[in-house]
Scaffold this active site. Structure first.
Site, PDB file in Angstrom:
ATOM      1  N   SER A 192       0.794  -1.237   0.000  1.00  0.00           N
ATOM      2  CA  SER A 192       0.000   0.000   0.000  1.00  0.00           C
ATOM      3  C   SER A 192       0.822   1.280   0.000  1.00  0.00           C
ATOM      4  O   SER A 192       0.246   2.362  -0.163  1.00  0.00           O
ATOM      5  CB  SER A 192      -0.936   0.016   1.205  1.00  0.00           C
ATOM      6  OG  SER A 192      -1.991  -0.871   0.978  1.00  0.00           O
ATOM      7  N   LYS A 247       0.297   3.412  -2.926  1.00  0.00           N
ATOM      8  CA  LYS A 247      -0.888   4.280  -3.039  1.00  0.00           C
ATOM      9  C   LYS A 247      -0.494   5.761  -2.996  1.00  0.00           C
ATOM     10  O   LYS A 247      -1.221   6.619  -3.495  1.00  0.00           O
ATOM     11  CB  LYS A 247      -1.897   3.941  -1.928  1.00  0.00           C
ATOM     12  CG  LYS A 247      -2.489   2.519  -2.092  1.00  0.00           C
ATOM     13  CD  LYS A 247      -3.435   2.133  -0.961  1.00  0.00           C
ATOM     14  CE  LYS A 247      -4.243   0.881  -1.241  1.00  0.00           C
ATOM     15  NZ  LYS A 247      -3.844  -0.363  -0.734  1.00  0.00           N
ATOM     16  N   TYR A 268      -4.376  -2.755 -10.158  1.00  0.00           N
ATOM     17  CA  TYR A 268      -4.233  -2.414  -8.729  1.00  0.00           C
ATOM     18  C   TYR A 268      -3.242  -3.367  -8.039  1.00  0.00           C
ATOM     19  O   TYR A 268      -2.353  -2.935  -7.298  1.00  0.00           O
ATOM     20  CB  TYR A 268      -5.617  -2.450  -8.038  1.00  0.00           C
ATOM     21  CG  TYR A 268      -5.515  -2.435  -6.530  1.00  0.00           C
ATOM     22  CD1 TYR A 268      -5.202  -1.263  -5.852  1.00  0.00           C
ATOM     23  CD2 TYR A 268      -5.684  -3.606  -5.789  1.00  0.00           C
ATOM     24  CE1 TYR A 268      -5.064  -1.253  -4.471  1.00  0.00           C
ATOM     25  CE2 TYR A 268      -5.557  -3.600  -4.414  1.00  0.00           C
ATOM     26  CZ  TYR A 268      -5.238  -2.432  -3.757  1.00  0.00           C
ATOM     27  OH  TYR A 268      -5.081  -2.424  -2.392  1.00  0.00           O
ATOM     28  N   TYR A 326      -4.795   3.580   8.164  1.00  0.00           N
ATOM     29  CA  TYR A 326      -6.149   3.026   8.305  1.00  0.00           C
ATOM     30  C   TYR A 326      -6.707   3.333   9.686  1.00  0.00           C
ATOM     31  O   TYR A 326      -6.698   4.485  10.111  1.00  0.00           O
ATOM     32  CB  TYR A 326      -6.137   1.510   8.031  1.00  0.00           C
ATOM     33  CG  TYR A 326      -5.240   1.171   6.873  1.00  0.00           C
ATOM     34  CD1 TYR A 326      -5.580   1.583   5.591  1.00  0.00           C
ATOM     35  CD2 TYR A 326      -4.035   0.517   7.054  1.00  0.00           C
ATOM     36  CE1 TYR A 326      -4.749   1.316   4.519  1.00  0.00           C
ATOM     37  CE2 TYR A 326      -3.203   0.245   5.983  1.00  0.00           C
ATOM     38  CZ  TYR A 326      -3.565   0.644   4.724  1.00  0.00           C
ATOM     39  OH  TYR A 326      -2.735   0.389   3.681  1.00  0.00           O
ATOM     40  N   VAL A 349       1.253  -3.788   3.788  1.00  0.00           N
ATOM     41  CA  VAL A 349       1.254  -5.101   4.438  1.00  0.00           C
ATOM     42  C   VAL A 349       2.500  -5.930   4.137  1.00  0.00           C
ATOM     43  O   VAL A 349       2.664  -7.020   4.685  1.00  0.00           O
ATOM     44  CB  VAL A 349      -0.004  -5.958   4.149  1.00  0.00           C
ATOM     45  CG1 VAL A 349      -1.243  -5.376   4.793  1.00  0.00           C
ATOM     46  CG2 VAL A 349      -0.194  -6.169   2.665  1.00  0.00           C
TER      47      VAL A 349
END
Ligand code: GLN
Length: 304
Positions: free
Chosen positions: A63, A66, A188, A240, A258
């Protein structure tokens, strides 16, 4: 500041957490990674580099990618981006579906999976050669032409990617996905599969730390204000449902993945990247979070 000495002492201190947690195993290819690795690297805006441990070992950035895809999407769409994805913290896990349903398919922010899947859709639609353009952008940011996708990781994630497929379907139902579901998901997962070392990522994140130098890499031009806003979203949404905890303990904008990596910036001072695969319940690196907490405590430097 004696950063090298501080990093050495952090390396020793975090050993007390060795063995706690486990690496992400919902992505089969990541379950094979040796979980007992730890690396850290600081890159100052003056070009000084300090590192300890496994800082040269490439890992799956997951991530953290992102942040790179958000930078490209902002360049392509400007403020129109915020009509398709929000910029508020979610307070939910990275792959949550509940909020997305309640909010009719508009993801809270670009750093939860739903938001990043919308961003991937935008890149696929608007970039001339999405796969090449994305990786070239990262290669230029990090100054490393060897950085690449790991197609095996991407494939293995797709095989078990039931939740992300559900998210993509919900987005499509709410007309917030233009591309074909399979194509967007494939892209993705590819973005998540990029492999970089702590040193590569620290160099790449320097562009976000140094917002006063014009951001211009591989055709992606951002204003200082846009770069600062990316940092703001890292601060509020980068972890998050642990974004508050990271702010509380560390006090720097950052983004986790992760794969066990965390990239953070101390604006106009340095970027710092830490990696250790064992994760807590929220999907963030246990030793990584501790190392950054110790860094801002020992240096007495944070944005607060
Ligand atoms: N590829 C991962 C996923 O979509 C990324 C999640 C993460 O790093 N938090 O589940």
């Amino acid at each position: 500041m004696k950063y090298q000495e501080i990093l050495e002492s952090i390396c020793r201190d975090v050993q007390s957490l060795a063995g706690l947690g486990k690496q992400a195993d919902y992505i089969p290819a990541l379950a094979k990674v040796n979980p007992d690795q730890f690396g850290i690297c600081i890159h100052s805006i003056h070009g000084d580099i300090y590192s300890e441990g496994d800082a040269d070992v490439p890992f799956s950035i997951q991530s953290i990618s992102k942040v790179f895809s958000l930078a490209i999407a902002l360049n392509l769409m400007g403020d129109d981006l915020w009509e398709r994805v929000g910029k508020e913290p979610s307070g939910t896990s990275f792959n949550s579906l509940i909020q997305l349903e309640a909010e009719h398919g508009k993801p809270r922010n670009p750093f939860i999976n739903a938001g990043a899947i919308v961003v991937a859709d935008i890149l696929l639609e608007k970039l001339p050669s999405p796969k090449e353009n994305f990786i070239e952008f990262i290669r230029e940011l990090s100054g490393n032409p060897h950085i690449d996708y790991n197609e095996e990781v991407a494939r293995s994630e797709r095989e078990k990617g039931y939740l992300n497929a559900a998210i993509a379907n919900l987005l499509k139902y709410h007309h917030n996905l233009n591309g074909e579901i399979e194509e967007v998901l494939h892209f993705y997962f590819l973005l998540c599969s990029v492999e970089m070392s702590c040193k590569d990522l620290a160099k790449a994140f320097l562009a976000f730390a140094d917002h006063k130098t014009h951001f211009s890499y591989h055709g992606v031009d951002l204003t200082s204000s846009q770069v600062k806003r990316i940092n703001a979203i890292m601060q509020t949404c980068g972890f998050y449902d642990e974004a508050g905890e990271f702010s509380f303990l560390v006090g720097l904008p950052g983004k986790s993945g992760v794969g066990g990596g965390i990239a953070a910036v101390y604006p106009m001072r340095y970027s710092v990247v830490v990696w250790s695969p064992r994760l807590n319940q929220k999907g963030n690196s246990i030793m990584g979070m501790k190392a950054l907490e110790l860094l801002t405590t020992k240096t007495r430097e944070s944005i607060f």
